[in-house]
Enzyme design. Structure first.
Site, PDB file in Angstrom:
ATOM      1  N   GLU A  34     -52.689  97.901  49.313  1.00 56.03           N
ATOM      2  CA  GLU A  34     -53.339  98.613  50.409  1.00 56.03           C
ATOM      3  C   GLU A  34     -54.719  99.015  49.897  1.00 56.03           C
ATOM      4  O   GLU A  34     -54.815  99.679  48.861  1.00 56.03           O
ATOM      5  CB  GLU A  34     -52.491  99.845  50.752  1.00 56.03           C
ATOM      6  N   ARG A 259     -40.125 100.220  39.860  1.00 56.01           N
ATOM      7  CA  ARG A 259     -41.517 100.602  39.619  1.00 56.01           C
ATOM      8  C   ARG A 259     -41.706 100.962  38.154  1.00 56.01           C
ATOM      9  O   ARG A 259     -40.764 101.366  37.480  1.00 56.01           O
ATOM     10  CB  ARG A 259     -41.869 101.842  40.445  1.00 56.01           C
ATOM     11  N   LYS A 269     -52.058 106.640  43.833  1.00 54.32           N
ATOM     12  CA  LYS A 269     -53.464 106.549  44.223  1.00 54.32           C
ATOM     13  C   LYS A 269     -53.974 107.865  44.792  1.00 54.32           C
ATOM     14  O   LYS A 269     -55.113 108.240  44.558  1.00 54.32           O
ATOM     15  CB  LYS A 269     -53.644 105.426  45.258  1.00 54.32           C
TER      16      LYS A 269
END
Ligand code: ATP
Ligand code: MG
Length: 556
Positions: A34, A259, A269
């Site tokens: 993204e 992850r 982020k």
């Protein structure tokens, strides 16, 4: 990852093998960031898996900007993301896409779902929707579920035409209000959001939800294996439902992996952006940041990051890896490749009283003893040298073997010297150390073969260059700064950066270029800063110290 086979390898091999669902097809993956921030070391894990699997099976990997959400996007990130992926050595060729370029198709599929009685416009507000969600023993409810298809078609079109406010209604997939998986309880697949999109401008005021958009993006691109992190596992039934019920051109398969977490840092982020915006760090590429641009500026190599990920492997269980292991992987790579040089971070003058005034000689030293093919260089030597302050103690501590009056040390690659004393200023601070050299020990070894315990590094004052050196420590003082119940900003390490001006480095560094990496003897690995270093104003970032604090679990 060449020998090691994870469950993803096994799944892919089964799928492309005889009788498999993609028998005879090319493996096709995608990396879907993204564009709302810079990539960090966690994203690198995902992209190493996405690109890596494609590479290993002779397949393809697309780069897709996952920009279906108009609120958080910024075009500056797109270029940065591309740069980071290329730096890691991966190539998407001409397969660069924006998820937003499929908005027309998604809208069309949504209309199809309504026509098939598989989607409806629901006028519950977001708050009401929560109230109607039900719980484990009660199904969700919606008074709009059974409204006529024609009515939903009409409302959905008017949603698109901008007739309604944000939040007034959603389009929901009609799946199963009683499902034990809440993602399947008629999830919203479109919502109203009157916001400009960086790619599609004002064309849309309704945007598809991730769970509806992502499988369609994958299918339109002919993705075979949609690899994603574990939090999407419970969304997979919805992913499959969308693929099953929309007239998509292919049937991708989603597979999830754990992850990556790392100690002493945060990998979100939002949190990283917050640190940038509040000035806690000097931008996304601050060398303390776990971003790829930060690690690059710090001196990390693509090989070190690749080795880090491949050794961590791929699993189904989220794990937190010691930051020291990342450093270990860098140290290992730089040990093999970095040129050795001498630099003095905290200089004090050493005067060799019996060395001829005005004389200069040069020593030929190897650039890297590990790699003779890297050649040699000349290092100058004269009566006055710079040495590290801490390499002299007027009154030595126990087990201190370096310079103190009466003691001998080796000046690396040069001579054995014997300390004779020091000069101090009015405050008692040592301003010069005195020694005498042993002429017959040229090269660093005494002619009689006696053992010299300590070797120290030095730089000739006549040819030394000034440099700024930045010494880094962990960005956070605790292992897990982003536990849910605490504020990660409370754990910022106030000593994570020490800037030392007036360091002295050997003359050969006049030729150094930004991003060049060196081992400063005894001090660690350093990288010439890519932003602030200029000819005549050298700046070196310490990438990692020489000392290894990493202990494999078995030995810990
Ligand atoms: P963040 O939590 O940092 O905002 P994100 O998941 O929202 O990350 P995306 O841009 O959507 O960021 O991520 C792109 C891809 O990288 C996704 O497939 C995501 O699963 C993966 N990814 C993100 N963080 C990690 C991580 N720590 N370990 C492994 N994969 C990750
Ligand atoms: Mg995401």
């Amino acid at each position: 990852m060449s020998e090691y086979k994870s469950f993803i390898h096994e799944a892919i091999e089964e799928d492309i093998g005889p009788g498999g669902r993609y028998e005879g097809k090319t493996v096709h993956t995608r990396f879907p960031p993204e564009p709302n921030g810079y990539l960090h070391i966690g994203h690198a894990k995902a992209l190493e898996i996405d690109f890596g699997m494609a590479e290993q099976y002779g397949g393809l990997c697309n780069l897709r900007m996952d920009d279906t959400n108009p609120t958080k996007e910024d075009e500056e990130y797109v270029e940065a993301i591309k740069e980071d992926i290329k730096w890691l050595g991966h190539d998407w060729d001409d397969r660069f896409y924006y998820a937003s370029s499929y908005f027309d198709k998604m809208y069309e599929y949504a209309v199809e779902l309504i026509k098939k009685g598989l989607a409806y416009v629901c006028q519950l507000t977001p708050e009401e929707m929560k109230e109607h969600r039900g719980d484990l023993t009660h199904p969700a409810t919606s008074p709009y579920r059974d409204r006529p298809i024609e009515e939903s078609l009409d409302l959905f079109e008017r949603m698109k035409n901008g007739e309604f406010e944000d939040g007034a209604m959603t389009l929901r997939a009609k799946i199963d209000l009683a499902s034990g998986n809440f993602n399947m309880r008629d999830p919203a697949i479109y919502r109203i959001n009157h916001m400009r999109h960086h790619n599609t401008g004002d064309k849309w005021c309704i945007y598809p939800m991730y769970d509806f958009a992502h499988p369609i993006e994958d299918a339109l691109e002919g993705i075979t294996h949609s690899l994603c992190s574990l939090e999407f596992e419970a969304h997979r039934p919805l992913y499959d439902w969308v693929i099953e019920n929309c007239p998509v051109p292919s049937k991708p398969r989603q597979i999830e992996f754990a992850r990556l977490g790392i100690t002493h840092t945060v990998l979100s982020k939002r949190k990283l952006r917050n640190m940038v915006e509040t000035g806690l760090v000097d931008g996304w590429d601050d060398p303390r940041m776990p971003t790829l641009c930060g690690l690059r500026r710090r001196g990390y190599t693509p090989a070190s990051i690749h080795n880090f990920h491949s050794r961590n492997g791929i699993s189904k269980v989220n794990a937190v890896v010691d930051y020291a292991f990342l450093e270990y992987c860098l140290r290992e790579d730089l040990n093999a490749t970095a040129k050795r040089v001498m630099g003095v971070v905290h200089p004090v003058k050493l005067i060799i009283d019996n060395y001829p005034e005005g004389k200069t000689e040069t020593f030929t030293v190897e650039n890297n003893p590990e790699r003779p093919e890297d050649g040699t260089r000349e290092v100058s030597f004269s009566k006055e040298l710079w040495i590290e302050e801490e390499d002299f103690m007027e009154v030595p501590e126990k087990k201190y073997f370096r310079l103190f009056p009466g003691n001998e040390v080796r000046l690396k690659s040069a001579y054995v010297i014997k300390c004779t004393g020091c000069d101090k200023d009015e405050n008692g601070k040592v301003i010069a150390v005195h020694a005498e050299y042993e002429e017959s020990s040229r090269g660093g070894n005494p002619a009689d073969g006696r053992r010299i315990k300590a070797t120290i590094h030095w730089v000739d004052t006549k040819t030394a260059l000034d440099a700024t050196v930045r010494l880094y420590d962990r960005l956070f003082t605790v292992e897990a700064p982003d536990l849910a119940d605490c504020n990660y900003l409370d754990f910022i390490n106030p000593d994570s950066l020490k800037v030392v001006e007036g360091a002295k480095v050997e003359a050969s560094l006049a030729d150094a270029k930004p991003a060049d990496r060196f081992q400063f003897l005894r001090l660690g690995y350093f990288c010439m800063d890519t932003k602030d270093s200029k000819p005549g104003k050298l700046v070196f970032n310490r990438s990692v110290s020489l000392k290894d604090s990493y202990k494999p679990a078995a030995q810990a």
